[in-house]
Design an enzyme around this catalytic site. Structure first.
Site, short mmCIF file in Angstrom:
data_model
loop_
_atom_site.label_atom_id
_atom_site.label_comp_id
_atom_site.label_asym_id
_atom_site.label_seq_id
_atom_site.Cartn_x
_atom_site.Cartn_y
_atom_site.Cartn_z
N LEU A 83 19.00 10.54 80.07
CA LEU A 83 19.55 10.98 79.07
C LEU A 83 20.14 9.74 78.31
CD1 LEU A 83 20.93 12.98 77.30
CD2 LEU A 83 22.85 13.00 78.91
N HIS A 111 13.37 4.37 87.56
CA HIS A 111 13.41 5.75 87.37
C HIS A 111 12.64 6.16 86.19
CE1 HIS A 111 16.16 5.05 84.10
NE2 HIS A 111 16.87 4.14 84.98
N ARG A 127 19.76 9.96 88.28
CA ARG A 127 18.30 9.73 87.71
C ARG A 127 17.31 9.12 88.68
NH1 ARG A 127 22.13 6.29 85.36
NH2 ARG A 127 21.89 4.16 84.91
N GLU A 131 22.66 0.40 89.10
CA GLU A 131 22.36 -0.37 87.95
C GLU A 131 23.68 -1.48 87.59
OE1 GLU A 131 20.78 -2.17 86.04
OE2 GLU A 131 19.80 -0.78 84.60
#
Length: 217
Positions: free
Chosen positions: A12, A8, A63, A88
């Protein structure tokens, strides 16, 4: 058969580690730079596809889904599957900043593959769910009507572990490799006998067991 792996764009959490203390990991957005990285990656991915469609498997995190959206693949994304097994590594829920720093040091000393995060996963746990995903993916790609190319939009550690599982790399080699940069890609091609990686991952040290990445090319 080909698998294109794409991390990705910048999120942030990549620029503000304290964001994990106030925003759920799955909800962290891309930064403005991350959106631009994804838009710039679009022509590269389209060139790799060469006008042929791909089946897209994307982590359901914000994301990764937004990275896919900004690629602008249009009709080249023949089918899109939000695949939770591509998420993740789970660090638990909202993180405490003090505990977060302690856990990072403990994980580095213990080993990224086997260290299990409290209320979360170890790298080995992620490896297990990716094994099931790869079994399903290879079966789907051999089925009639499935595109010969799969685009996987996922995360840094997840992509490294996917390759570790696919190529049978040692844990020591896995722990010696660096994550792909944001919106960096790798291409896996099946030559009839097995999978090949188009180019190696960066390594921050030689693998202690002497194992090397491969097959490459």
């Amino acid at each position: 058969m080909r698998i294109i792996l794409l991390r990705h764009g910048q999120s942030l959490g990549n620029v503000d580690e304290l964001a994990y203390c106030r925003v759920p990991d799955h909800a962290l957005p891309l930064t403005g730079l991350g959106e631009e990285q994804a838009r710039r990656a679009g022509p590269r991915i389209r060139e790799l596809l060469g006008g042929e469609p791909a089946a897209v498997y994307v982590s359901p995190y914000v994301r990764t889904r937004n990275t896919l959206r900004h690629l602008g693949l249009g009709a080249l994304a023949e089918r899109t599957v939000a695949e939770p097994r591509l998420r993740e590594q789970d660090w638990g829920n909202l993180q405490d900043p003090v505990q977060q720093e302690v856990l990072k040091h403990q994980r580095h000393a213990y080993g990224h593959f086997f260290f299990r995060l409290p209320n979360g996963e170890s790298g080995a746990d992620v490896d297990d769910r990716l094994a099931a995903f790869l079994t399903d993916l290879e079966a789907r790609m051999r089925a009639p009507g499935h595109p010969s190319t799969a685009l996987v939009v996922s995360h840094g550690l997840t992509i490294r572990l996917l390759c570790r599982r696919l190529f049978g790399w040692s844990v020591e080699l896995f722990e010696s490799l660096s994550n792909l940069d944001t919106c960096e890609d790798r291409v896996l091609t099946h030559d009839g006998a097995g999978w090949r990686l188009d180019r190696p991952f960066d390594q921050w040290r030689a693998s202690p067991d002497g194992e090397a990445q491969g097959p490459i090319g």
